[in-house]
Design a protein around this motif. Structure first.
Motif, PDB file in Angstrom:
ATOM      1  N   SER A   1      60.656  40.055  52.625  1.00  0.00           N
ATOM      2  CA  SER A   1      59.631  39.697  53.601  1.00  0.00           C
ATOM      3  C   SER A   1      58.575  40.799  53.666  1.00  0.00           C
ATOM      4  N   GLY A   2      57.334  40.398  53.653  1.00  0.00           N
ATOM      5  CA  GLY A   2      56.245  41.369  53.724  1.00  0.00           C
ATOM      6  C   GLY A   2      55.770  41.841  52.368  1.00  0.00           C
ATOM      7  N   SER A   3      56.328  41.279  51.293  1.00  0.00           N
ATOM      8  CA  SER A   3      55.938  41.761  49.970  1.00  0.00           C
ATOM      9  C   SER A   3      54.633  41.122  49.499  1.00  0.00           C
ATOM     10  N   GLY A   4      54.107  40.170  50.234  1.00  0.00           N
ATOM     11  CA  GLY A   4      52.795  39.620  49.880  1.00  0.00           C
ATOM     12  C   GLY A   4      52.832  38.245  49.258  1.00  0.00           C
ATOM     13  N   LYS A   5      53.974  37.562  49.319  1.00  0.00           N
ATOM     14  CA  LYS A   5      54.095  36.247  48.677  1.00  0.00           C
ATOM     15  C   LYS A   5      53.183  35.224  49.335  1.00  0.00           C
ATOM     16  N   THR A   6      53.221  35.199  50.658  1.00  0.00           N
ATOM     17  CA  THR A   6      52.399  34.216  51.359  1.00  0.00           C
ATOM     18  C   THR A   6      50.922  34.487  51.125  1.00  0.00           C
ATOM     19  N   VAL A   7      50.557  35.755  51.238  1.00  0.00           N
ATOM     20  CA  VAL A   7      49.148  36.096  51.020  1.00  0.00           C
ATOM     21  C   VAL A   7      48.743  35.712  49.600  1.00  0.00           C
TER      22      VAL A   7
ATOM     23  N   LEU B   1      51.387  49.308  53.126  1.00  0.00           N
ATOM     24  CA  LEU B   1      50.385  48.719  52.239  1.00  0.00           C
ATOM     25  C   LEU B   1      49.007  49.324  52.444  1.00  0.00           C
TER      26      LEU B   1
ATOM     27  N   PRO C   1      42.264  34.094  56.206  1.00  0.00           N
ATOM     28  CA  PRO C   1      41.310  34.409  57.278  1.00  0.00           C
ATOM     29  C   PRO C   1      40.146  35.227  56.736  1.00  0.00           C
TER      30      PRO C   1
ATOM     31  N   PHE D   1      43.092  43.216  53.282  1.00  0.00           N
ATOM     32  CA  PHE D   1      42.646  42.875  54.627  1.00  0.00           C
ATOM     33  C   PHE D   1      42.006  44.081  55.257  1.00  0.00           C
TER      34      PHE D   1
ATOM     35  N   ALA E   1      56.064  37.663  58.546  1.00  0.00           N
ATOM     36  CA  ALA E   1      54.809  38.399  58.402  1.00  0.00           C
ATOM     37  C   ALA E   1      53.663  37.587  58.999  1.00  0.00           C
ATOM     38  N   PRO E   2      52.899  38.186  59.876  1.00  0.00           N
ATOM     39  CA  PRO E   2      51.847  37.422  60.545  1.00  0.00           C
ATOM     40  C   PRO E   2      50.724  37.043  59.588  1.00  0.00           C
ATOM     41  N   VAL E   3      50.188  35.875  59.781  1.00  0.00           N
ATOM     42  CA  VAL E   3      49.059  35.448  58.948  1.00  0.00           C
ATOM     43  C   VAL E   3      47.790  36.095  59.463  1.00  0.00           C
TER      44      VAL E   3
ATOM     45  N   ALA F   1      46.222  39.154  61.719  1.00  0.00           N
ATOM     46  CA  ALA F   1      46.608  40.477  62.177  1.00  0.00           C
ATOM     47  C   ALA F   1      46.840  40.466  63.681  1.00  0.00           C
TER      48      ALA F   1
ATOM     49  N   ASP G   1      60.968  34.856  57.270  1.00  0.00           N
ATOM     50  CA  ASP G   1      59.674  35.407  56.898  1.00  0.00           C
ATOM     51  C   ASP G   1      58.769  35.394  58.106  1.00  0.00           C
TER      52      ASP G   1
ATOM     53  N   ALA H   1      47.562  43.768  50.627  1.00  0.00           N
ATOM     54  CA  ALA H   1      48.668  42.805  50.721  1.00  0.00           C
ATOM     55  C   ALA H   1      49.026  42.266  49.338  1.00  0.00           C
TER      56      ALA H   1
HETATM   57  N1  LIG Z   1      45.571  38.491  58.187  1.00  0.00           N
HETATM   58  C1  LIG Z   1      46.186  39.629  57.853  1.00  0.00           C
HETATM   59  N2  LIG Z   1      45.641  40.810  58.201  1.00  0.00           N
HETATM   60  C2  LIG Z   1      46.245  41.966  57.888  1.00  0.00           C
HETATM   61  N3  LIG Z   1      47.407  42.045  57.222  1.00  0.00           N
HETATM   62  C3  LIG Z   1      47.998  40.909  56.853  1.00  0.00           C
HETATM   63  C4  LIG Z   1      47.417  39.653  57.147  1.00  0.00           C
HETATM   64  N4  LIG Z   1      48.232  38.679  56.655  1.00  0.00           N
HETATM   65  C5  LIG Z   1      49.267  39.328  56.078  1.00  0.00           C
HETATM   66  N5  LIG Z   1      49.129  40.663  56.185  1.00  0.00           N
HETATM   67  C6  LIG Z   1      50.018  41.689  55.680  1.00  0.00           C
HETATM   68  O1  LIG Z   1      50.217  41.477  54.306  1.00  0.00           O
HETATM   69  C7  LIG Z   1      51.539  41.785  53.942  1.00  0.00           C
HETATM   70  C8  LIG Z   1      52.141  40.655  53.162  1.00  0.00           C
HETATM   71  O2  LIG Z   1      52.400  39.573  54.027  1.00  0.00           O
HETATM   72  P1  LIG Z   1      52.999  38.213  53.522  1.00  0.00           P
HETATM   73  O3  LIG Z   1      52.248  37.755  52.341  1.00  0.00           O
HETATM   74  O4  LIG Z   1      53.018  37.299  54.680  1.00  0.00           O
HETATM   75  O5  LIG Z   1      54.464  38.594  53.124  1.00  0.00           O
HETATM   76  P2  LIG Z   1      55.628  37.636  52.651  1.00  0.00           P
HETATM   77  O6  LIG Z   1      56.002  38.113  51.318  1.00  0.00           O
HETATM   78  O7  LIG Z   1      56.721  37.851  53.615  1.00  0.00           O
HETATM   79  O8  LIG Z   1      55.113  36.238  52.667  1.00  0.00           O
HETATM   80  C9  LIG Z   1      52.278  42.089  55.205  1.00  0.00           C
HETATM   81  O9  LIG Z   1      52.385  43.503  55.312  1.00  0.00           O
HETATM   82  C10 LIG Z   1      51.394  41.555  56.292  1.00  0.00           C
HETATM   83  O10 LIG Z   1      51.510  42.309  57.446  1.00  0.00           O
END
Ligand SMILES: Nc1ncnc2c1ncn2[C@@H]1O[C@H](COP(=O)(O)OP(=O)(O)O)[C@@H](O)[C@H]1O
Ligand code: SF4
Ligand SMILES: [Mg+2]
Lengths: 319, 347, 293
Positions: free
Chosen positions: B55-61, B278, B71, B26, C8-10, C12, C6, B35
């Motif tokens: 949490s924050g390890s990048g799973k959702t991303v 990150l 985005p 990002f 973490a913002p989608v 930023a 969980d 991420a």
């Molecule tokens: N749109 C974004 N812009 C910048 N950073 C992001 C964005 N979405 C997620 N991140 C960052 O990416 C990292 C991984 O987030 P995420 O995948 O949500 O973690 P999780 O493992 O909890 O699902 C986090 O540090 C988060 O802050």
């Protein structure tokens, strides 16, 4: 149910307070006797003068205490009896004047709001879906400018451009013209009101749309394969409309003021010129009636907003 | 009209999903957020994969990168192949034909993931009309069947209800019904039970699993809770700081972890310290600053994924359980009573 | 482990520094406002032409278009529009300033009382605000100015009354949000008197968002004066921006000599734009919610 009763009660209380204030101000700050009789109201020297004064007082119950007169006036008002125009020969009823003028102002307002909404919604959707792009920034600046431009200034500018320079619109509103051309003559004045209103709505709606577009359910919709366009129209728009509707109602107040002014610039004989003329003639029943009608309309409008809320939001409907 | 030939999707021998060195970064004011930083794995049709990580390890991303639902600030590199087709560079206009039809997603919070102003029925029939060109009546019948499939009582009535009239668990079932509507081959479930009552959690997971078997669908189950995936997926991938640090058949992983909360391997326990930055990831193993078993080498060199005794089980750690360094350090820790749990109590 | 959610913002989060900066536009706006205010204040001592003198050029009919001597041109009576605009600013800005000051003092006081004491105070004051807001603003202004003589004081007071409710509502909302904060509760438990809490603890915090509103309110008041002018209800004596624009807006004059209207329109527009922009920046700087307005 009891919620709606409560809302209704509040609206009525508000209307009462507003009307008492208006009526009280009119009678305490102004001098009703003077309105009726003009300069001869001060003629207490002669017996004849005193008789005339007493006759007027009797006819209009001016010796009754203020609350009694208020009740009398209010009872008349709700039945459509707004009193007579003291300032004119033959003292024609105020309601005649209202019947002639109100439709014009109302048309202007409705036209303006319709234009504003039809402009604002696509505009907001467009800019929100491209938030922070160059074109969005241009649109933000544009709407900011229109918001800062007072309606009378915009009216003068538009009159200069579209009436004088390009001669697209006629200068004078002609009450004798057929309906279609009378409506056409209202387009420019309505646009003067609509552009700043559209800017206000666009600005607000854009912000709310951007917030909505970050909701999880928007992602759900996209993950279903719904097109960007339909995500905007079918999923994002409705939940973003709430503050827009509130502002729409509140802004109607500003538009009413704007309409009175714009009528002056474009010479439309509506409520604006009616109230100005009445003030010059010190014809207070007219001023009173117009102020009350306009304000009552505004209050009712704000109550309707609640109703609209409950139509678009099932969660409100439930509670 | 369709940019991707869907008929190709089940060519025998082709894995359903192949990732090669997927990176998602990002652009932010703070710098480039890595991420997801180099993830590689394959998933066959019908298989399920659990992605675990704090949490924050990048799973959702990661899961959204695969789906292409990120985005515009996100930049992807690497390869994502779906049914043999490279889909990483596709525009959302092209991806739209896959979304809902071939791959779909169940989100964490059922309270927010359903449109509050739209009737349940409409939300389910929407993809049916869109992808399968169903008419109103067919779509409604199918929606009804779907609600029954996900075991929602009084399904008929629910169609005309709004989300707020349903409990959280029910809403998540609706969400699953929506995701399943067009018979996707790949289902992402991102923390599908995290927001739910403990009693409902197992039911939802069982439901997803049952549907996977019935539909020969692949599932990627994302969670921060190893306990959730343990009994419910074939494979487990562990993420830490945007990287896959361990990938194994569930049984093999469970066997090799003496204690579920063992930090050295899984990097999953509630260990003190913050996830790595990150933007400026630490040198060497990015877990080293928090790892109780870290040795000097860990701070210098990054471990790469290497096979364990079971070759299907790979992990990235210089000193995993069983190595002399690990055992030595473990003994020291036992002696001082300096155990992970205590640390978290102290911190 | 299970209570970990969980989050973490989608997207930023808005970067702190971008919202926490007033920006160059703000300072440009403030500079313009300062220039206009200073010019208005010092007008009688500045080397300006007499705003009421007729600078007839023999053999030429006024109005004269903008030129070296008359930067903004002249009106139909050959009066210098530049100095008329600056002198017009005196009344327009004074009216705006007095109006918003009045709103601040009365609206602020009522709002704080309502927010601090709640209960009946709140109910009554809020109802008063509501009643005042129930009139379309210009209609209320018409009502008052129609009844009184149209002096500068009447206009200022009228617009002041109009600004009581909007300002009061913000003051009330802010007070409520602060009244339960630790430092106020602490002061209460230490036995501080109400008056002391209000003046020492609440007022400073409530003043900040209200200050951000002052510029916006001033813009509204300046515009409102113009509106009244178009209805013939602005000050009877002296020139204001509204009256200047009205004078130039007649069809004949507008067609032949548009500068007579456009010169004051331009100055009014830039000033209102600057007030709005600066107020807007301040508001987001202090994070005053738009909806509470
Ligand atoms: N749109 C974004 N812009 C910048 N950073 C992001 C964005 N979405 C997620 N991140 C960052 O990416 C990292 C991984 O987030 P995420 O995948 O949500 O973690 P999780 O493992 O909890 O699902 C986090 O540090 C988060 O802050
Ligand atoms: S490589 Fe070193 S720091 Fe990283 S997990 Fe293994 S032991 Fe810990
Ligand atoms: Mg997540």
């Amino acid at each position: 149910m009891s919620y709606w009763l409560q809302r209704l009660g509040a609206a009525i209380a508000l209307l009462l307070a507003v009307s008492m204030l208006t009526f009280g101000a009119m009678n305490l700050l102004g001098d009703p006797l003077f309105n009726i009789l003009g300069p001869s109201a001060g003629d207490t020297e002669t017996e004849e003068g005193r008789q005339i004064i007493q006759a007027a007082k009797d006819e209009y119950n001016l010796d009754d205490p203020l609350p009694a007169r208020y009740v009398q006036w209010a009872a008349g008002f709700v039945t459509g009896d707004f009193g007579v125009q003291f300032g004119l020969d033959g003292e024609p009823p105020v309601s005649d004047l209202i019947k002639e003028r109100l439709p014009r102002t109302l048309t202007l307002l409705i036209m303006a709001q319709m234009m504003a909404v039809t402009l604002a919604i696509p505009w907001a959707l467009f800019s929100a879906s491209r938030a922070d792009s160059a074109i969005d920034k241009v649109s933000t600046v544009t709407s900011f400018m229109f918001i800062a431009l007072p309606s009378f200034a915009l009216a003068v500018i538009m009159k200069y451009l579209f009436v004088i320079k390009f001669e697209i619109f006629p200068l004078i509103f002609n009450a004798a013209d057929p309906l279609a051309s009378r409506l056409w003559q209202m387009v420019l004045p309505a646009m003067v009101l609509a552009l700043p209103a559209a800017s206000v709505y666009q600005r607000l709606l854009r912000t709310d749309l951007i917030t909505t577009l970050q909701e999880d359910y928007i992602l759900t919709a996209r993950s279903k394969g719904v097109s960007k366009r339909n995500v905007l129209f079918k999923h994002a728009l409705r939940p973003s409309l709430f503050s827009f509707i509130t502002i729409f109602a509140i802004n109607t107040g500003a538009l009413i003021g704007g309409a009175l002014i714009v009528e002056q610039v474009f010479i439309i004989p509506g409520l604006g010129s009616a109230i100005v003329e009445a003030i010059l003639r010190e014809d207070f029943p007219v001023v009173l009636a117009i102020v009350m009608i306009v304000t009552a309309g505004f209050v009712v409008m704000n109550v309707l907003v609640d109703l609209i809320y409950s139509i678009i939001d099932p969660r409100v409907r439930a509670s | 009209m369709t940019a991707i030939d869907l008929s190709l999707r089940v060519e025998p021998g082709t894995p359903l999903l192949e990732l090669e060195n997927l990176r998602t970064h990002f652009k932010t004011e703070r710098g480039l957020v890595r991420a997801v930083d180099g993830v590689t794995f394959t998933l066959n049709r019908g298989e399920s994969l659990g992605i675990v990580g704090e949490s924050g390890s990048g799973k959702t991303v990661l899961s959204r990168s695969i789906m292409g639902l990120l985005p515009s600030t996100a930049v992807n590199h690497g390869v994502v192949k779906f049914a043999g087709r490279d889909i990483l560079g596709l525009s959302s206009k092209e991806m739209r034909h896959l979304w809902g039809a071939e791959m779909s997603m169940v989100f964490q919070n059922p309270l927010n993931s359903l449109n509050p102003l739209m009737k349940i029925g409409k939300q389910i029939t929407e993809p049916l009309k869109l992808h399968l060109n169903m008419d109103k009546i067919d779509a409604r019948d199918t929606a009804l069947q779907l609600l029954r499939d996900v075991r929602i009582p009084e399904a008929e009535r629910r169609l005309d209800q709004y989300p707020h009239e349903l409990s959280g668990g029910m809403r998540q079932r609706v969400m699953i019904a929506i995701a399943l509507a067009c018979g996707p081959t790949l289902l992402f479930a991102d923390e599908p039970t995290t927001a739910l009552d403990v009693t409902v959690q197992a039911q939802i997971l069982d439901l997803i699993n049952e549907q996977r078997r019935n539909r020969n669908m692949s599932v990627i189950l994302v969670t921060h809770d190893l306990g959730v995936v343990a009994g419910h997926t074939d494979q487990i991938a562990v993420m830490y700081g945007g990287k896959l640090v361990e990938y194994a058949p569930t049984k093999s992983l469970m066997r090799s972890i003496p204690r579920l909360e063992d930090p050295s391997h899984s990097r999953l326990a509630t260990i003190p310290g913050r996830p790595p930055d990150l933007v400026n990831p630490p040198k060497g193993c990015n877990f080293a600053p928090r790892c109780l078993y870290a040795q000097p080498k860990c701070h210098v060199e990054e471990p790469s994924l290497t096979p364990a005794a079971d070759p299907a089980h790979v992990y990235a750690c210089w000193y995993p359980v069983g190595t002399p360094e690990f055992e030595k350090r473990d003994a020291e820790l036992q002696e001082t009573g300096y155990m992970p749990d205590d640390i978290s109590a102290v911190s | 482990m299970t209570d970990e959610t969980d989050v973490a913002p989608v997207v930023a989060p808005a970067d702190e520094t971008t919202t926490r900066k007033l920006g160059i536009g703000f300072w440009i706006s403030v500079t313009w406002i300062a220039v206009v205010v200073l010019a208005a204040l010092l007008a009688p001592w500045l080397p300006l032409k007499d705003p009421d003198a007729n600078f007839i050029v023999p053999g030429e009919r006024p109005p004269y278009s903008p030129n070296g001597t008359h930067w903004f041109g002249t009106d139909q009576d050959a009066r210098d529009l530049f100095s008329r605009t600056i002198f017009g600013a005196r009344i327009s800005l004074t009216v705006g300033f007095v109006a918003i000051a009045c709103g601040m003092v009365f609206g602020g006081a009522l709002g704080i009382l309502a927010g601090f004491f709640r209960g009946w105070w709140d109910r009554i004051i809020s109802f008063v605000f509501l009643v005042l807001l129930s009139f379309p603003a210009l209609v209320l202004a018409i009502l008052i100015t129609a009844l009184l003589e149209r002096s500068q004081r009447t206009i200022s007071n009228t617009l002041g009354i109009l600004s009581i409710s909007p300002v009061g509502r913000v003051a009330r909302a802010t007070t409520i949000s602060f009244a339960d904060r630790e430092f106020v509760l602490a002061a209460r438990t230490l036995g501080a008197k109400n008056s002391r809490i209000i003046i020492r603890e609440l007022l400073p915090n409530v003043l900040i968002p209200m200050g951000a509103l002052a510029l916006l309110g001033m813009a509204v008041a300046v515009v409102a004066e113009g509106g009244l002018a178009f209805l013939g209800l602005s000050v009877a004596k002296g020139s204001t921006w509204g009256k200047l624009i009205l004078n130039g807006s007649g069809s004949r004059l507008l067609a032949d000599s548009p500068w007579v209207a456009f010169a004051p329109i331009l100055v009014l527009f830039i000033t209102v734009l600057a007030l709005n922009f600066a107020g807007d920046r301040l508001r987001s700087y202090f994070d005053v919610k738009e909806t509470s307005l």
